[in-house]
Scaffold this motif. Structure first.
Motif, PDB file in Angstrom:
ATOM      1  N   ALA A 100       0.847  -1.189   0.000  1.00  0.00           N
ATOM      2  CA  ALA A 100       0.000   0.000   0.000  1.00  0.00           C
ATOM      3  C   ALA A 100       0.884   1.240   0.000  1.00  0.00           C
ATOM      4  O   ALA A 100       1.909   1.286   0.642  1.00  0.00           O
ATOM      5  CB  ALA A 100      -0.908   0.001   1.222  1.00  0.00           C
ATOM      6  N   LYS A 101       0.472   2.215  -0.722  1.00  0.00           N
ATOM      7  CA  LYS A 101       1.228   3.454  -0.769  1.00  0.00           C
ATOM      8  C   LYS A 101       0.311   4.600  -0.382  1.00  0.00           C
ATOM      9  O   LYS A 101      -0.747   4.769  -0.979  1.00  0.00           O
ATOM     10  CB  LYS A 101       1.782   3.715  -2.176  1.00  0.00           C
ATOM     11  CG  LYS A 101       2.361   2.500  -2.865  1.00  0.00           C
ATOM     12  CD  LYS A 101       3.819   2.365  -2.591  1.00  0.00           C
ATOM     13  CE  LYS A 101       4.465   1.283  -3.414  1.00  0.00           C
ATOM     14  NZ  LYS A 101       4.247  -0.070  -2.940  1.00  0.00           N
ATOM     15  N   VAL A 102       0.707   5.342   0.611  1.00  0.00           N
ATOM     16  CA  VAL A 102      -0.079   6.480   1.085  1.00  0.00           C
ATOM     17  C   VAL A 102       0.755   7.716   0.807  1.00  0.00           C
ATOM     18  O   VAL A 102       1.793   7.907   1.418  1.00  0.00           O
ATOM     19  CB  VAL A 102      -0.364   6.358   2.595  1.00  0.00           C
ATOM     20  CG1 VAL A 102      -1.181   7.529   3.066  1.00  0.00           C
ATOM     21  CG2 VAL A 102      -1.075   5.065   2.894  1.00  0.00           C
ATOM     22  N   LEU A 103       0.326   8.516  -0.128  1.00  0.00           N
ATOM     23  CA  LEU A 103       1.192   9.584  -0.608  1.00  0.00           C
ATOM     24  C   LEU A 103       0.521  10.921  -0.463  1.00  0.00           C
ATOM     25  O   LEU A 103      -0.670  11.055  -0.716  1.00  0.00           O
ATOM     26  CB  LEU A 103       1.535   9.368  -2.081  1.00  0.00           C
ATOM     27  CG  LEU A 103       2.111   8.008  -2.437  1.00  0.00           C
ATOM     28  CD1 LEU A 103       2.298   7.913  -3.920  1.00  0.00           C
ATOM     29  CD2 LEU A 103       3.420   7.797  -1.744  1.00  0.00           C
ATOM     30  N   GLY A 104       1.293  11.906  -0.066  1.00  0.00           N
ATOM     31  CA  GLY A 104       0.794  13.264  -0.096  1.00  0.00           C
ATOM     32  C   GLY A 104       0.254  13.725   1.230  1.00  0.00           C
ATOM     33  O   GLY A 104       0.493  13.141   2.280  1.00  0.00           O
ATOM     34  N   ASP A 105      -0.520  14.779   1.176  1.00  0.00           N
ATOM     35  CA  ASP A 105      -1.030  15.432   2.371  1.00  0.00           C
ATOM     36  C   ASP A 105      -2.358  14.801   2.738  1.00  0.00           C
ATOM     37  O   ASP A 105      -3.395  15.436   2.731  1.00  0.00           O
ATOM     38  CB  ASP A 105      -1.200  16.913   2.034  1.00  0.00           C
ATOM     39  CG  ASP A 105      -1.425  17.729   3.278  1.00  0.00           C
ATOM     40  OD1 ASP A 105      -1.743  18.910   3.121  1.00  0.00           O
ATOM     41  OD2 ASP A 105      -1.285  17.177   4.373  1.00  0.00           O
ATOM     42  N   VAL A 106      -2.333  13.533   3.083  1.00  0.00           N
ATOM     43  CA  VAL A 106      -3.533  12.721   3.218  1.00  0.00           C
ATOM     44  C   VAL A 106      -3.824  12.521   4.686  1.00  0.00           C
ATOM     45  O   VAL A 106      -2.905  12.335   5.476  1.00  0.00           O
ATOM     46  CB  VAL A 106      -3.303  11.349   2.538  1.00  0.00           C
ATOM     47  CG1 VAL A 106      -4.434  10.439   2.795  1.00  0.00           C
ATOM     48  CG2 VAL A 106      -3.096  11.534   1.074  1.00  0.00           C
ATOM     49  N   THR A 107      -5.082  12.534   5.063  1.00  0.00           N
ATOM     50  CA  THR A 107      -5.460  12.188   6.437  1.00  0.00           C
ATOM     51  C   THR A 107      -6.279  10.923   6.394  1.00  0.00           C
ATOM     52  O   THR A 107      -7.338  10.887   5.780  1.00  0.00           O
ATOM     53  CB  THR A 107      -6.299  13.316   7.060  1.00  0.00           C
ATOM     54  OG1 THR A 107      -5.577  14.514   6.978  1.00  0.00           O
ATOM     55  CG2 THR A 107      -6.588  12.997   8.509  1.00  0.00           C
ATOM     56  N   ILE A 108      -5.789   9.913   7.047  1.00  0.00           N
ATOM     57  CA  ILE A 108      -6.535   8.665   7.145  1.00  0.00           C
ATOM     58  C   ILE A 108      -7.107   8.601   8.548  1.00  0.00           C
ATOM     59  O   ILE A 108      -6.370   8.702   9.534  1.00  0.00           O
ATOM     60  CB  ILE A 108      -5.628   7.459   6.868  1.00  0.00           C
ATOM     61  CG1 ILE A 108      -5.080   7.546   5.450  1.00  0.00           C
ATOM     62  CG2 ILE A 108      -6.388   6.176   7.045  1.00  0.00           C
ATOM     63  CD1 ILE A 108      -4.327   6.325   5.040  1.00  0.00           C
ATOM     64  N   ALA A 109      -8.418   8.420   8.636  1.00  0.00           N
ATOM     65  CA  ALA A 109      -9.055   8.479   9.948  1.00  0.00           C
ATOM     66  C   ALA A 109      -8.861   7.154  10.682  1.00  0.00           C
ATOM     67  O   ALA A 109      -8.126   6.282  10.247  1.00  0.00           O
ATOM     68  CB  ALA A 109     -10.530   8.804   9.768  1.00  0.00           C
ATOM     69  N   ASP A 110      -9.561   6.972  11.802  1.00  0.00           N
ATOM     70  CA  ASP A 110      -9.371   5.772  12.608  1.00  0.00           C
ATOM     71  C   ASP A 110     -10.051   4.573  11.975  1.00  0.00           C
ATOM     72  O   ASP A 110     -10.984   4.700  11.198  1.00  0.00           O
ATOM     73  CB  ASP A 110      -9.968   5.975  14.011  1.00  0.00           C
ATOM     74  CG  ASP A 110      -9.285   7.087  14.735  1.00  0.00           C
ATOM     75  OD1 ASP A 110      -9.841   7.546  15.747  1.00  0.00           O
ATOM     76  OD2 ASP A 110      -8.208   7.515  14.299  1.00  0.00           O
ATOM     77  N   ASN A 111      -9.611   3.387  12.357  1.00  0.00           N
ATOM     78  CA  ASN A 111     -10.269   2.133  11.982  1.00  0.00           C
ATOM     79  C   ASN A 111     -10.405   1.976  10.488  1.00  0.00           C
ATOM     80  O   ASN A 111     -11.484   1.711   9.967  1.00  0.00           O
ATOM     81  CB  ASN A 111     -11.667   2.026  12.589  1.00  0.00           C
ATOM     82  CG  ASN A 111     -11.622   2.032  14.070  1.00  0.00           C
ATOM     83  OD1 ASN A 111     -10.683   1.519  14.647  1.00  0.00           O
ATOM     84  ND2 ASN A 111     -12.620   2.611  14.676  1.00  0.00           N
ATOM     85  N   VAL A 112      -9.342   2.120   9.773  1.00  0.00           N
ATOM     86  CA  VAL A 112      -9.395   2.009   8.318  1.00  0.00           C
ATOM     87  C   VAL A 112      -8.533   0.832   7.896  1.00  0.00           C
ATOM     88  O   VAL A 112      -7.465   0.607   8.441  1.00  0.00           O
ATOM     89  CB  VAL A 112      -8.885   3.305   7.662  1.00  0.00           C
ATOM     90  CG1 VAL A 112      -8.617   3.107   6.194  1.00  0.00           C
ATOM     91  CG2 VAL A 112      -9.897   4.399   7.845  1.00  0.00           C
ATOM     92  N   VAL A 113      -9.019   0.083   6.935  1.00  0.00           N
ATOM     93  CA  VAL A 113      -8.220  -0.977   6.335  1.00  0.00           C
ATOM     94  C   VAL A 113      -7.838  -0.530   4.937  1.00  0.00           C
ATOM     95  O   VAL A 113      -8.708  -0.265   4.116  1.00  0.00           O
ATOM     96  CB  VAL A 113      -9.029  -2.290   6.263  1.00  0.00           C
ATOM     97  CG1 VAL A 113      -8.308  -3.294   5.423  1.00  0.00           C
ATOM     98  CG2 VAL A 113      -9.283  -2.825   7.639  1.00  0.00           C
ATOM     99  N   VAL A 114      -6.575  -0.415   4.684  1.00  0.00           N
ATOM    100  CA  VAL A 114      -6.109  -0.056   3.350  1.00  0.00           C
ATOM    101  C   VAL A 114      -5.668  -1.352   2.679  1.00  0.00           C
ATOM    102  O   VAL A 114      -4.751  -2.014   3.145  1.00  0.00           O
ATOM    103  CB  VAL A 114      -4.936   0.945   3.422  1.00  0.00           C
ATOM    104  CG1 VAL A 114      -4.433   1.258   2.034  1.00  0.00           C
ATOM    105  CG2 VAL A 114      -5.384   2.212   4.110  1.00  0.00           C
TER     106      VAL A 114
END
Lengths: 204, 190
Positions: A142-156
């Motif tokens: 998985a690649k998380v790029l940039g000015d990203v906000t991932i909230a709680d309890n997330v499955v990527v």
């Protein structure tokens, strides 16, 4: 530092080794590449946060000697300034790059995960790293790029590229990552449950 | 064990990384320098070591196998769990970030870098691959999937459902994009 380390290794022990014997739970648990990388990172982060002039540099020297074999041998790069919460698990090895963002508690990182900052444009100096919430599972590649906000309890999901913000309690997958489910069952997080067609259409 | 290692080398002779003018022992030398070949040889050794029944020497052989496995993991980044049963002609193309735990892989499998073949919580068995499978770079095959023979798995795909024979799959999640797998990668068989 020791409480945080106990939380990290304790979470890994509960999740992966709760059926196993003594040797696996206490010795092998701390000896695999992901656990070693986490231990070295916690040591360096503690020294960095200490901020006492002489001792911090000393700890930084020791930390650099420990960090080089981890980066070269295991392929796991975690900078010292990253703020990572308790219960951090790195599952396999190789290809892991975590930049100086914030990660919440109980995060699980698989192999090939990149959490990177993108420089917004060529003349703007500061890259803005992602912010990741609690209880997030990042699948393999998985690649998380940039000015990203991932909230709680997330499955990527595995092999996805997250470029936009993610709400809480969802599962995202794909390139670019789209919401495929409003469940986030992290224990079975590999690929996704049946995609809900309406959500896919609505989010595309 | 030695037949399997020979079959691995023979498959690489036919296709990958050798020029026509290299002949004889030079071919073995050049191929032995590739990290992918070394990892495959170490896997064959570890797999054989699992079955050695002699009490004391078996333990020593298993310790040596474990150390070699760790060395390959650290140097090459290739982690092939000896639980997997892999057929003849196994070729690993590049190195780094390869993790392989499969129930059974058929003959003539090709792996590229960044491939993860593994099981997940709640799956009954690790993946099962057929013969002549080409797994592209960065592909992830997760769960209890059964992949048929003569399949090309495109780069960076995520395979979480069964794949029939003779097709090409691509995408996250992987969808069949072609029913002909006459790709040049599948020609080189042992």
């Amino acid at each position: 530092m020791f409480e945080i380390l106990k939380a990290d290794l304790g979470r890994k022990r509960e999740l992966y080794h709760h059926h196993a014997g003594f040797f696996t739970r206490w010795v092998k648990n701390a000896m695999d590449p992901g656990a070693l990388a986490v231990i070295v990172y916690r040591f360096g982060n503690w020294g960095h946060r200490l901020a006492i002039p002489g001792i911090s540099q000393l700890i930084a020297c020791v930390y650099l000697c420990l960090k080089m074999p981890i980066v070269l041998g295991f392929g796991i790069y975690i900078p010292v300034r990253a703020k990572i919460g308790k219960g951090f698990i790195i599952h396999n090895m190789n290809g892991i790059f975590i930049s100086t963002g914030e990660i919440g508690e109980n995060c699980t990182v698989q192999q090939g995960v990149t959490i990177g900052a993108i420089r917004p444009n060529r003349w703007d100096g500061k890259p803005r790293p992602p912010k990741i919430g609690n209880n997030v599972y990042l699948g393999a590649g998985a690649k998380v790029l940039g000015d990203v906000t991932i909230a709680d309890n997330v499955v990527v999901g595995a092999n996805s590229v997250v470029l936009t913000d993610t709400p809480a309690n969802v599962t995202v997958m794909g390139i670019p990552a789209r919401i495929v489910s409003r469940h986030a069952v992290s224990d079975r997080a590999y690929g996704m449950p049946e995609t809900k067609k309406e959500e896919q259409v609505a989010n595309s | 064990m030695f037949e399997m290692i020979k079959s691995d080398f023979e498959r690489k002779f036919k296709a990958f990384g050798l020029r026509a003018e290299d002949q004889g022992a030079l071919r073995y030398v050049k191929l032995s320098m590739e990290l992918g070949t070394q990892a495959a040889v170490v896997y064959r050794f570890c797999r054989w070591a699992r079955g050695v029944k002699i009490p004391v020497i078996g333990l020593i052989i298993r310790i040596i196998a474990r150390m070699l496995h760790l060395m390959v993991m650290v140097v090459a980044g290739i982690n092939i769990q000896p639980y997997s049963t892999i057929g003849r002609g196994f070729a690993i193309h590049n190195f780094s970030c390869i993790f392989l735990l499969a129930e059974k892989i058929g003959d003539n499998c090709t792996l590229n870098q960044g491939v993860t073949i593994g099981n997940v919580r709640g799956s009954k068995h690790p993946p099962i691959l057929g013969d002549n499978v080409y797994v592209g770079a960065g592909a992830k095959i997760l769960g209890d999937v059964v992949i048929g023979s003569n399949v090309v798995i495109a780069a960076n795909s995520l395979v979480i459902s069964n794949v029939p024979d003779n097709c090409t799959v691509a995408g996250v999640p992987a969808r069949v994009i072609s029913r002909g797998a006459d790709s040049p990668y599948l020609q080189y068989t042992v």
